[in-house]
Design an enzyme around this catalytic site. Structure first.
Site, PDB file in Angstrom:
ATOM      1  CG  ASN A  99      -1.859   1.219   1.196  1.00  0.00           C
ATOM      2  OD1 ASN A  99      -2.782   1.231   0.372  1.00  0.00           O
ATOM      3  ND2 ASN A  99      -1.638   2.233   2.025  1.00  0.00           N
ATOM      4  CE1 TYR A 103      -2.308   6.721   5.331  1.00  0.00           C
ATOM      5  CE2 TYR A 103      -0.216   5.550   5.213  1.00  0.00           C
ATOM      6  CZ  TYR A 103      -1.574   5.599   4.969  1.00  0.00           C
ATOM      7  OH  TYR A 103      -2.199   4.532   4.367  1.00  0.00           O
ATOM      8  NE  ARG A 104      -0.063  15.310  11.365  1.00  0.00           N
ATOM      9  CZ  ARG A 104      -1.281  15.604  11.812  1.00  0.00           C
ATOM     10  NH1 ARG A 104      -2.164  16.143  11.004  1.00  0.00           N
ATOM     11  NH2 ARG A 104      -1.614  15.356  13.050  1.00  0.00           N
ATOM     12  CD1 TRP A 117      -1.032   4.404  11.346  1.00  0.00           C
ATOM     13  CD2 TRP A 117       0.446   3.996   9.720  1.00  0.00           C
ATOM     14  NE1 TRP A 117      -0.124   3.510  11.825  1.00  0.00           N
ATOM     15  CE2 TRP A 117       0.796   3.236  10.849  1.00  0.00           C
ATOM     16  CE3 TRP A 117       1.230   3.881   8.557  1.00  0.00           C
ATOM     17  CZ2 TRP A 117       1.906   2.397  10.871  1.00  0.00           C
ATOM     18  CZ3 TRP A 117       2.311   3.046   8.584  1.00  0.00           C
ATOM     19  CH2 TRP A 117       2.648   2.322   9.723  1.00  0.00           C
ATOM     20  CD  GLU A 205      -2.368   2.867  -2.774  1.00  0.00           C
ATOM     21  OE1 GLU A 205      -1.746   1.789  -2.800  1.00  0.00           O
ATOM     22  OE2 GLU A 205      -3.315   3.078  -1.997  1.00  0.00           O
ATOM     23  CG  ASP A 254      -4.757  18.469   9.495  1.00  0.00           C
ATOM     24  OD1 ASP A 254      -4.670  18.300   8.269  1.00  0.00           O
ATOM     25  OD2 ASP A 254      -4.471  17.595  10.322  1.00  0.00           O
TER      26      ASP A 254
HETATM   27  C1  LIG Z   1      -1.212  16.663   1.849  1.00  0.00           C
HETATM   28  C2  LIG Z   1      -1.965  15.518   2.439  1.00  0.00           C
HETATM   29  C3  LIG Z   1      -1.673  15.089   3.721  1.00  0.00           C
HETATM   30  C4  LIG Z   1      -2.365  14.023   4.300  1.00  0.00           C
HETATM   31  N1  LIG Z   1      -2.054  13.623   5.569  1.00  0.00           N
HETATM   32  C5  LIG Z   1      -2.679  12.557   6.101  1.00  0.00           C
HETATM   33  C6  LIG Z   1      -2.311  12.094   7.390  1.00  0.00           C
HETATM   34  O1  LIG Z   1      -1.460  12.662   8.067  1.00  0.00           O
HETATM   35  N2  LIG Z   1      -2.947  10.990   7.889  1.00  0.00           N
HETATM   36  C7  LIG Z   1      -3.906  10.316   7.173  1.00  0.00           C
HETATM   37  O2  LIG Z   1      -4.413   9.296   7.644  1.00  0.00           O
HETATM   38  N3  LIG Z   1      -4.306  10.768   5.948  1.00  0.00           N
HETATM   39  C8  LIG Z   1      -3.694  11.853   5.394  1.00  0.00           C
HETATM   40  N4  LIG Z   1      -4.069  12.305   4.158  1.00  0.00           N
HETATM   41  C9  LIG Z   1      -5.165  11.620   3.441  1.00  0.00           C
HETATM   42  C10 LIG Z   1      -4.700  10.264   2.903  1.00  0.00           C
HETATM   43  O3  LIG Z   1      -3.536  10.399   2.156  1.00  0.00           O
HETATM   44  C11 LIG Z   1      -5.799   9.629   2.064  1.00  0.00           C
HETATM   45  O4  LIG Z   1      -6.902   9.383   2.885  1.00  0.00           O
HETATM   46  C12 LIG Z   1      -5.344   8.344   1.376  1.00  0.00           C
HETATM   47  O5  LIG Z   1      -6.386   7.836   0.574  1.00  0.00           O
HETATM   48  C13 LIG Z   1      -4.909   7.313   2.368  1.00  0.00           C
HETATM   49  O6  LIG Z   1      -4.421   6.187   1.706  1.00  0.00           O
HETATM   50  P1  LIG Z   1      -4.879   4.724   2.107  1.00  0.00           P
HETATM   51  O7  LIG Z   1      -6.323   4.591   1.681  1.00  0.00           O
HETATM   52  O8  LIG Z   1      -3.965   3.848   1.311  1.00  0.00           O
HETATM   53  O9  LIG Z   1      -4.702   4.606   3.571  1.00  0.00           O
HETATM   54  C14 LIG Z   1      -3.381  13.373   3.567  1.00  0.00           C
HETATM   55  C15 LIG Z   1      -3.685  13.808   2.276  1.00  0.00           C
HETATM   56  C16 LIG Z   1      -2.997  14.878   1.723  1.00  0.00           C
HETATM   57  C17 LIG Z   1      -3.354  15.337   0.342  1.00  0.00           C
END
Ligand SMILES: Cc1cc2nc3c(=O)[nH]c(=O)nc-3n(C[C@H](O)[C@H](O)[C@H](O)COP(=O)(O)O)c2cc1C
Length: 454
Positions: A99, A103-104, A117, A205, A254
């Site tokens: 995957n 996630y920041r 996450w 992805e 955020d």
């Molecule tokens: C700039 C940016 C920062 C993000 N930061 C986070 C984060 O810190 N934690 C999180 O869970 N999702 C964050 N997201 C949203 C996830 O990247 C998004 O929900 C993504 O689909 C998660 O991937 P997954 O479905 O494979 O878990 C962020 C999105 C963006 C555009």
């Protein structure tokens, strides 16, 4: 986003998705032959592993520090510096599937960061899966009495307690207590974008990025972990998340326009950094909308519409206004064919991947242009009887929702602003909308010139 994804309009991508979804079983040889070009094109989407790439120009196993990179503190009350545009790669310990999620990561020191996450994301599920496999004693050592009992720590403890005993080696052979993680920074924008798209967990992805770019993502193996990262990345961080360690993360300014509050999250320990000779560090600043992520979200909206229509075929268009920060508001127009259909659509959205987080859903008839907020306001407020047309439900909410009764759990609201039918118990006549007839319009149009008005 159009530049990043190399298209003139985001609808081009939606059209390509529709083209691939429109595949019918071939009826004869001719049909099969006709499908060959499509199959050849699909072959291009799959990632391929290459022996090396630019991200390996410099390999630092011991001597490295995150302080080398210009990682930003974005807002005054942020807990520190955050990596805000990382593509975080993990592997499902059970199935071995990869995957990539964004996630920041809060920088704690030169070798460790937070791993934010959120609870319902795929990285978090991989972590929980690793926890389910690890030894209970190891895990409870640190987690049983966290310094500050937050909701996440409490749920983690419940997860641990509920886990059956045995199985102290993970399915993929990793020793218990650790989960491997790799982070690519500065990737092809199609890859960066694929890390944020709310794809189903089993759709990789790298495949999405290949589809978007129409050529395979080239991957290289990491040095110290069994994961693959895009060969062309500027910077790659490799390491582990310890299963028995949580640490305070945040606050962080955020994309909701507010600081997300401090909470406990896993900690990422770096074992190696590889990078280009002169790497460019990519980052983004989120904050009060509109910011850059708003346009990323808008691209998701356009590209995902045809996919949402697969399960919600009556859906005509959607608008996620940027100020609704994507999880707070979705305006949906539908072609209504049976009583109660607006509520069926709400429930379908609340059960569709990350759309489940949508706090408010407004459903309108197909003649309402959902992209025109003025028209939506006029029609929605005219059409509703609030007590009758508002539906509440309870369920998972976005971790960034600071108003819900509990973290990650709260209520959601749907507004059925479609015209009400007698079959829905509406006995009164419904008025016509005021629209000028074509004949009068044409007559007036002709007069502008006569009156000397351009
Ligand atoms: C700039 C940016 C920062 C993000 N930061 C986070 C984060 O810190 N934690 C999180 O869970 N999702 C964050 N997201 C949203 C996830 O990247 C998004 O929900 C993504 O689909 C998660 O991937 P997954 O479905 O494979 O878990 C962020 C999105 C963006 C555009």
């Amino acid at each position: 986003m159009r530049l990043a994804l190399d298209v003139d309009s985001l609808d081009e991508i939606a059209e390509r998705i529709k083209y691939f979804m429109d595949v019918k079983s071939p009826q004869g040889l001719l049909d099969k032959i006709k499908m060959l070009p499509m199959l050849a094109e699909m072959g291009k989407f799959f990632p391929k592993t290459v022996s090396t790439g630019p991200c390996k120009e410099i390999i630092r196993r011991g001597n490295f520090s995150l302080d080398w990179f210009p990682i930003l503190q974005c807002w005054p009350k942020d807990a520190g510096r955050f990596i805000t545009l990382p593509c975080v790669v993990t592997r499902d310990p059970k199935t071995g599937k990869r995957n990539v999620g964004m996630y920041r990561m809060q920088v704690y020191d030169g070798h460790t960061t937070g791993m934010h996450w959120q609870r319902q994301k795929v990285g978090a599920e991989h972590y929980r899966e690793a926890l389910r496999n690890a030894s209970v004693e190891t895990l409870l050592r640190n987690v049983s009495e966290p310094p500050q009992e937050t909701q996440q720590a409490a749920s983690l403890r419940v997860d641990l307690m509920a886990r059956s005993s045995g199985g102290s080696v993970l399915a993929d052979g990793t020793p218990p207590g650790k989960m491997e993680v790799a982070v690519a920074i500065g990737t092809d924008p199609a890859i960066t974008f694929s890390a944020i798209v709310p794809a189903p967990p089993d759709v990789e992805e790298y495949l999405i990025a290949g589809f978007l770019r129409q050529k395979p993502v080239e991957l290289v193996k990491c040095e110290t972990v069994d994961l693959e990262v895009p060969a062309s990345s500027e910077i790659v961080l490799e390491g582990h998340v310890h299963l028995d360690e949580l640490r305070s993360e945040g606050p962080f300014g955020d994309h909701t326009g507010f600081y997300s509050l401090e909470d406990l999250y896993p900690v990422f320990h770096l074992s190696c950094i590889t990078h280009r000779k002169d790497p460019i560090y990519s980052t983004t600043i989120v904050g009060k909308p509109p910011m850059e992520d708003g346009w990323m979200g808008k691209a998701v909206e356009r590209i995902f519409l045809p996919l949402m229509k697969l399960t919600i075929p009556e859906m005509v268009d959607i608008n996620l206004p940027i100020e609704g920060v994507f999880h707070n508001l979705m305006i949906v127009s539908i072609k209504k064919s049976y009583p109660g259909q607006a509520r069926k659509v709400m429930n379908a959205i609340w059960s569709l991947g990350q759309a489940m987080f949508t706090k408010c859903i407004i459903v309108v008839d197909e003649d309402v242009n959902v992209q025109d907020i003025g028209e939506v306001t006029l029609k929605v407020l005219n059409h509703i009887d609030p007590e009758r047309d508002i539906q509440f439900t309870l369920g998972p909410v976005d971790s960034l929702d600071h108003a819900s009764r509990l973290p990650n759990y709260g209520s959601k609201m749907g507004i059925d602003a479609t015209r009400k039918w007698s079959s829905e118990g509406f006995a009164r006549p419904w008025p016509d909308e005021i629209l000028m007839d074509q004949k009068t319009k044409a007559l007036v149009d002709k007069k502008w010139k006569e009156l000397g008005i351009d």
